[in-house]
Design a protein around this motif. Structure first.
Motif, short mmCIF file in Angstrom:
data_model
loop_
_atom_site.label_atom_id
_atom_site.label_comp_id
_atom_site.label_asym_id
_atom_site.label_seq_id
_atom_site.Cartn_x
_atom_site.Cartn_y
_atom_site.Cartn_z
N THR A 72 22.69 19.42 -8.27
CA THR A 72 21.60 19.05 -9.44
C THR A 72 22.52 17.72 -9.95
O THR A 72 22.40 17.37 -10.95
CB THR A 72 22.61 20.15 -10.69
N CYS A 73 23.54 17.38 -8.97
CA CYS A 73 23.86 15.54 -9.35
C CYS A 73 23.00 14.80 -8.48
O CYS A 73 23.81 13.69 -7.94
CB CYS A 73 24.84 15.86 -9.11
N GLU A 74 22.32 14.45 -8.07
CA GLU A 74 21.15 13.04 -7.40
C GLU A 74 21.71 13.08 -6.33
O GLU A 74 21.37 11.88 -6.12
CB GLU A 74 20.90 12.69 -8.71
N VAL A 75 22.18 13.82 -5.26
CA VAL A 75 22.68 13.82 -3.84
C VAL A 75 21.30 13.71 -3.10
O VAL A 75 21.25 15.96 -3.43
CB VAL A 75 24.12 13.49 -3.51
N ASP A 76 20.67 13.28 -2.03
CA ASP A 76 20.18 14.13 -0.52
C ASP A 76 20.66 15.01 -0.05
O ASP A 76 21.52 14.70 0.68
CB ASP A 76 19.33 13.47 0.07
N PRO A 77 21.17 16.25 0.24
CA PRO A 77 21.37 16.77 1.02
C PRO A 77 21.28 16.55 2.86
O PRO A 77 22.31 17.18 3.59
CB PRO A 77 21.62 18.52 0.36
N CYS A 78 20.17 16.77 2.55
CA CYS A 78 19.69 17.00 4.43
C CYS A 78 20.52 15.18 3.82
O CYS A 78 20.40 15.09 5.70
CB CYS A 78 18.62 16.37 3.58
N ALA A 79 20.10 14.31 4.13
CA ALA A 79 20.24 12.93 4.08
C ALA A 79 21.69 12.61 4.40
O ALA A 79 22.29 12.04 5.71
CB ALA A 79 20.33 11.73 3.51
N LEU A 80 22.96 13.44 3.31
CA LEU A 80 24.15 13.93 3.39
C LEU A 80 24.81 13.89 5.27
O LEU A 80 25.55 13.65 6.15
CB LEU A 80 24.93 14.77 2.70
N GLY A 81 23.95 15.31 5.01
CA GLY A 81 24.21 16.50 6.28
C GLY A 81 23.72 15.46 8.01
O GLY A 81 24.42 15.23 8.55
N SER A 82 22.42 14.49 7.59
CA SER A 82 21.99 13.76 8.96
C SER A 82 24.00 12.65 9.10
O SER A 82 24.56 12.20 10.48
CB SER A 82 21.14 13.18 8.34
N ASP A 83 24.15 11.90 7.96
CA ASP A 83 25.38 10.84 8.27
C ASP A 83 26.86 11.24 8.60
O ASP A 83 27.14 10.47 9.41
CB ASP A 83 24.99 10.57 6.32
N GLY A 125 16.56 28.29 -0.29
CA GLY A 125 17.56 28.60 0.98
C GLY A 125 16.73 27.16 1.19
O GLY A 125 17.95 26.67 2.41
N ARG A 126 15.92 27.16 1.99
CA ARG A 126 15.63 26.23 2.43
C ARG A 126 15.65 25.05 2.23
O ARG A 126 15.73 23.42 3.40
CB ARG A 126 13.62 26.24 3.00
N GLN A 127 15.70 24.33 0.87
CA GLN A 127 16.72 23.10 0.46
C GLN A 127 17.63 22.47 0.54
O GLN A 127 18.13 21.48 0.69
CB GLN A 127 16.41 23.35 -0.66
N VAL A 128 18.21 23.65 1.53
CA VAL A 128 20.13 23.46 1.61
C VAL A 128 20.35 23.85 2.69
O VAL A 128 21.22 23.23 3.33
CB VAL A 128 20.88 24.20 0.55
N ALA A 129 19.34 23.92 3.92
CA ALA A 129 19.46 25.13 4.77
C ALA A 129 19.55 23.40 6.04
O ALA A 129 20.70 23.28 6.80
CB ALA A 129 18.85 25.65 6.17
N CYS A 130 19.30 22.11 5.25
CA CYS A 130 18.93 20.84 6.26
C CYS A 130 20.78 20.46 6.37
O CYS A 130 20.89 20.00 7.48
CB CYS A 130 18.08 20.19 5.41
N LEU A 131 20.97 20.83 5.54
CA LEU A 131 22.34 20.33 5.53
C LEU A 131 23.56 21.21 6.56
O LEU A 131 24.74 20.21 7.15
CB LEU A 131 23.87 20.41 4.02
N ALA A 132 23.21 23.03 6.45
CA ALA A 132 23.23 22.74 7.64
C ALA A 132 23.37 22.42 9.27
O ALA A 132 24.14 21.99 9.94
CB ALA A 132 23.69 24.37 7.72
N GLU A 133 22.18 22.75 9.34
CA GLU A 133 21.45 22.30 10.34
C GLU A 133 21.51 20.95 10.71
O GLU A 133 21.34 20.34 12.15
CB GLU A 133 20.08 22.51 10.69
N LEU A 165 23.30 30.72 6.08
CA LEU A 165 23.07 31.95 6.08
C LEU A 165 22.70 32.39 5.01
O LEU A 165 23.68 32.29 3.39
CB LEU A 165 23.96 32.63 6.35
N SER A 166 22.14 33.30 4.79
CA SER A 166 21.49 33.74 3.50
C SER A 166 22.11 35.59 2.43
O SER A 166 22.58 35.96 3.25
CB SER A 166 19.93 34.78 3.30
N ALA A 167 22.83 35.47 1.18
CA ALA A 167 23.79 36.76 0.92
C ALA A 167 22.91 37.35 0.41
O ALA A 167 23.46 35.99 -0.96
CB ALA A 167 25.04 35.89 1.43
N GLN A 168 22.31 37.81 -0.26
CA GLN A 168 21.75 38.28 -1.57
C GLN A 168 22.38 39.79 -2.35
O GLN A 168 22.20 40.02 -3.24
CB GLN A 168 20.74 38.99 -0.84
#
Length: 566
Positions: A141-152, A174-182, A189-192
């Motif tokens: 919620t703070c305007e930082v791209d988790p996917c770009a951060l993961g790559s960096d 989940g797909r929107q934050v999975a890239c940070l891990a991948e 990992l999804s936990a319901q």
């Protein structure tokens, strides 16, 4: 202990056998402390499940595993910098982490990307092998791209991994934050529920505790090729429109990335990322798909890098700038907690908070601004090269809702539930819910109108009607007329609590139940009966009374009861 807690503990102990007794690199667990962690799963708050999971899974750790603990959003609302290291990485920190988690009071934003970055820096990830395990129930919620951060982080780290545990997230979320891990070679990992969270945390902690064998010495590197005369081979530029000026300085929040050329001619595997205008990038000779990103805008083009030459690819972004300033009411400052989102051509929504700046593809935009239950939606066109500024006034008022056991005795219990509904009922007699919260001093931003607050603490509840005016604050106080009862029931297997008065059918209203010898709850003032059951199948009924604003202690014995008021 609740049945859920028993299930979590059992799973943790079973999975704990997977922990290897080996030396390990340092790791940090980052736990979401944002306000959404008060949401419930099967009747229990997510933060409560997370605390129980940490306590169970970390009860026994490998002696050499150096584990730290960080959280965010736990101290104040609307602050993206609210990130705190609660336990420094060290061996034997399981108990300290569990204790620190018990003190977290979720309330704020979700700066998950900055938290992961700070955790990586704490672990000196550019020098050492390091792992971060993120537990989140929401999106950035703070305007930082988790996917770009993961790559960096993957590019800079010597051997860095992020695992993301999505607690209660939908598949799309989940797909929107999975890239940070991948993007760091980690796992999403999804936990319901609590059991899922135990499995996910146990697996990732176990993986962090393992050490790979010492690698064989690498062969001597081949001689480096002669660099280009200027030390770089690619000098890209970008403009918002065809023939428009190049983006520079404050407008030049550009991200350049290089990819292999896929079989279909589109971007394939990611290679590297650079930033900002004026970038001078040294790339090996070859064919690439180069990508320019500017906020939500993304443009690809093929390039060919030749040894000893500098190419200057230019990108036309066909984009514009939108600046939104949200206000709760006329004359008020910018509302920093307002959510501002834009659905743009081909994607979105992208979301910011408070005064927000969006870099968007040209075309039709749908802007949504929300402050609490107040919402503004509009659609407009943004032309390439255009800057649009909008001041949005929602016209909401502020309701501050509290409760008292009796007049003058405030409720301070964080488990008190507060639900706010529109006063008008629908044709089926129900009301539309517009907000909820937990604990005392709940605040709600609401459009002008009539509402009903429903406050509930255990079996005690009260409805309070109130009205909201634009730009004004209203204090709402609900009087529960309730007290607290503490029951001690030696040798009891199970019990039920009932209102003493029977209805015309001879039935009594149940107000509580449980197992074991100790129980405490809040009840409306009145007369009650505790029905206790024992291993020999005998049953005892013990009457007791509850007075508003008082504590009643009841000791139950077979066939007898002792009551003490405080």
């Amino acid at each position: 202990m609740k049945l859920l807690n028993k299930a979590i503990l059992g799973a943790a102990l079973a999975l704990g056998l997977a922990f290897p007794a080996l030396a390990a690199e340092r790791a940090i667990i980052v736990l979401d402390g944002s306000g959404s962690m008060w949401a419930q799963i099967d009747g229990e708050a997510r933060i409560t499940i997370a605390r129980e999971t940490l306590a169970s899974v970390l009860a026994e750790l490998p002696a050499d595993l150096e584990l730290g603990f960080m959280t965010y959003g736990h101290r104040e609302k609307g602050n993206c910098a609210d990130i705190e290291m609660l336990v420094d990485p060290a061996a034997g920190t399981g108990a300290a982490i569990a204790a620190a988690a018990d003190d977290i009071n979720p309330k704020g934003m979700t700066p998950l990307s900055d938290a992961v970055r700070l955790a990586a820096e704490e672990l000196r990830f550019t020098e050492n092998k390091a792992t971060v395990i993120l537990i989140t129930d929401g999106l950035e919620t703070c305007e930082v791209d988790p996917c770009a951060l993961g790559s960096d982080l993957e590019t800079q780290g010597i051997d860095f991994t992020t695992h993301v545990l999505g607690f209660g997230l939908s598949d799309e979320e989940g797909r929107q934050v999975a890239c940070l891990a991948e993007n760091t070679g980690g796992k999403y990992l999804s936990a319901q529920n609590g059991g899922d969270l135990v499995d996910a945390l146990t697996a990732t902690v176990a993986e962090a505790a393992q050490v790979e064998p010492e690698p064989a010495p690498e062969p001597e590197p081949a001689p480096e090729p002669e660099p280009a005369v200027l030390g770089y081979t690619v000098a890209p530029t970008a403009s918002l429109t065809e023939g428009g000026p190049d983006l520079v300085d404050d407008m030049a929040d550009l991200v350049w990335s290089f990819h292999t050329v896929g079989a279909d001619g589109a971007a394939g595997e990611w290679i590297r990322t650079e930033y900002h205008s004026g970038a001078q990038i040294d790339m090996e000779p070859g064919d690439y798909i180069m990508r320019a990103e500017w906020g939500a805008v993304m443009v690809d083009q093929p390039i060919t890098v030749v040894a000893g030459e500098v190419i200057e690819p230019h990108f036309v972004l066909n984009a514009g700038l939108l600046v939104v300033r949200p206000f709760s009411a006329e004359g008020e400052p910018v509302a920093d907690d307002a959510a501002v989102s834009v659905a743009y051509p081909g994607g979105g929504p992208t979301t910011g908070y408070g005064e927000s700046t969006f870099r968007l593809p040209a075309g039709e935009q749908t802007l949504t601004v929300t402050i609490g239950a107040g919402e503004h939606v509009e659609t407009f066109d943004l032309a390439a090269g255009e800057t649009i500024e909008k001041d949005i006034v929602l016209g909401v008022g502020l309701a501050v809702i509290d409760a008292s056991y009796v007049e003058g005795m405030a409720v301070e219990d964080g488990g008190m539930a507060v639900n706010v509904y529109k006063a008008a009922k629908t044709i089926d007699g129900s009301r539309e819910e517009v907000g909820y919260g937990f604990g005392p001093a709940n605040t709600f931003d609401l459009p002008p109108g009539d509402y009903v607050a429903v406050l509930k603490l255990d079996a005690a509840s009260v409805e309070v009607p109130f009205a909201v005016k634009s730009g004004e604050r209203v204090e709402v106080m609900g009087i529960l007329d309730a007290g607290v009862v503490s029951l001690t029931m030696p040798e009891t297997d199970a019990f039920n609590l009932y209102a003493a008065k029977k209805d015309i059918q001879g039935n009594r209203v149940e107000v509580g139940y449980g197992f074991g010898a100790e129980y405490q709850t809040t009840l409306p003032a009145g007369e009650y009966v505790a029905v206790t059951r024992y291993a020999d199948d005998t049953v005892t009924e013990t009457p007791f009374s509850v007075s508003g604003g008082e504590r009643t202690e009841v000791t139950v014995e077979k066939g007898a009861a002792k009551t003490k008021k405080k």
